[in-house]
Design a protein around this motif. Structure first.
Motif, short mmCIF file in Angstrom:
data_model
loop_
_atom_site.label_atom_id
_atom_site.label_comp_id
_atom_site.label_asym_id
_atom_site.label_seq_id
_atom_site.Cartn_x
_atom_site.Cartn_y
_atom_site.Cartn_z
N ARG A 1 -44.50 -22.70 -119.92
CA ARG A 1 -44.64 -24.31 -120.10
C ARG A 1 -44.18 -24.74 -118.76
O ARG A 1 -43.37 -24.38 -117.68
N ASP B 1 -51.05 -36.50 -118.52
CA ASP B 1 -52.00 -35.52 -118.18
C ASP B 1 -51.31 -34.13 -118.53
O ASP B 1 -52.17 -33.14 -118.37
N GLU C 1 -49.41 -30.95 -121.03
CA GLU C 1 -49.83 -30.50 -122.17
C GLU C 1 -48.38 -31.01 -123.12
O GLU C 1 -47.38 -31.02 -122.73
N ASN D 1 -46.68 -29.43 -125.05
CA ASN D 1 -45.76 -28.42 -124.94
C ASN D 1 -45.03 -28.08 -123.87
O ASN D 1 -43.97 -27.43 -123.65
N ASP D 2 -45.25 -28.88 -122.87
CA ASP D 2 -44.71 -28.83 -121.33
C ASP D 2 -43.35 -29.45 -121.78
O ASP D 2 -43.21 -30.64 -122.77
N GLY E 1 -45.10 -33.95 -125.79
CA GLY E 1 -45.82 -34.26 -126.89
C GLY E 1 -44.70 -35.05 -127.90
O GLY E 1 -45.20 -36.13 -128.72
#
Length: 309
Positions: A3, A98, A100, A102-103, A180
């Motif tokens: 992550r 930009d 993800e 799940n980051d 997210g």
């Protein structure tokens, strides 16, 4: 897949604090995002550093994002300080679109320092927006206290009490969560409606430590009510040296400098305040500060119900 982690800081001029926080966490980070407003939280115009932060923090272009927001002016009758702060925090989402889902996003104010060891231990387990509980330092890295608030309604213990054991009076600081989960909500919503809170101390709230322009009254003036006539530098310096809340509500206790923050103490010797005055002197200062609070506010000794404190 690892992550990625973004650190987003809501800035209002706290250069020394922000540099220290980034230096503390940088080995763990993939992105540093600084959010500034073109006006202060009181609505006054201010200069922004913008991309100049990248050089100040010694970051590479791919590590850094700058977000600059327009905030309502002080002559806007419908805008409050808290609303301007909310607008600035919610602009954080622009700097991680930009990345993800799940980051991880860590969204903090400039004085909310996350412990890198805690981050290492929890980077894989954070699944919902989580409020970070922090140990409050007051004025110096070697002092801790109940955390700062300007309203009587925030008091959770009787006036005049000292902090208890190390885990007492933790400060609900910034938030961490999967990017997210930010969609259609914003960081201010995360802070106000977290789905979880940390189960242990996640770092430190450096209250009045390394204040902007070396003026400890800056935060007091920004947060306190209009009735406060004691929000001046000399008064705050006196209270901080004694470890006394500026309205006399509580006193700080001595602690060892947190190991992770010793680099900050070496870099800024003034962030270590040293031994506290005698208890009798501190009680005297506390009583004077409380009397000032009553005289400056609309409250009087007779109008306060001790059971409500």
């Amino acid at each position: 897949m690892r992550r990625k982690i973004a650190l987003a800081i809501t800035a209002d001029g706290e250069v020394d604090l922000i540099r220290g926080m980034v230096d503390l966490l940088l080995p763990k980070l993939d992105r540093v995002l600084i959010v500034e407003g073109r006006r202060t939280f009181r609505g006054k115009p201010r200069e922004v550093l913008g991309k100049g932060w990248m050089d100040l923090l010694a970051l590479e272009p791919d590590q850094f994002r700058s977000i600059v927001t327009d905030l309502p002016a002080d002559y806007n009758p419908g805008a409050t300080m808290s609303e301007r702060e909310m607008f600035q925090r919610n602009a954080i989402g622009l700097g991680v679109r930009d990345m993800e889902p799940n980051d991880l996003l860590i969204a903090v104010d400039a004085d909310e320092f996350v412990n890198p060891d805690w981050l290492d231990s929890h980077v894989d387990s954070v699944t919902v927006p989580t409020r970070l509980l922090m140990l409050p330092c007051y004025g110096g890295l070697d002092r801790r206290a109940p955390d700062w608030h300007c309203c009587l309604k925030h008091l959770t213990t009787p006036v005049g009490h000292w902090p208890p054991h190390e885990t007492g009076w933790l400060f609900p600081g910034g938030v961490i969560g999967p990017i997210g989960e930010l969609a259609n909500l914003g960081v201010q919503y995360w802070r106000s409606n977290p789905e979880a809170a940390s189960l242990e101390v996640t770092g430190w709230h450096l209250l009045h430590v390394l204040p902007p322009e070396k003026d400890p009254s800056w935060k007091l003036q920004r947060q306190a009510h209009d009735w406060d006539k004691g929000a001046d530098r000399q008064y705050m310096v006196c209270c901080l040296a004694a470890g006394i809340h500026p309205y006399g509500w509580w006193g700080a206790t001595q602690i060892s400098i947190p190991t992770q923050l010793k680099f900050l103490a070496r870099r800024h010797p003034d962030s270590v305040l040293g031994d506290l005055p005698s208890l009798s002197n501190r009680h005297h200062i506390m009583q004077e500060a409380l009397e000032c609070f009553h005289s400056y506010s609309h409250l009087t000794h007779s109008s306060i119900n001790p059971e409500q404190l």
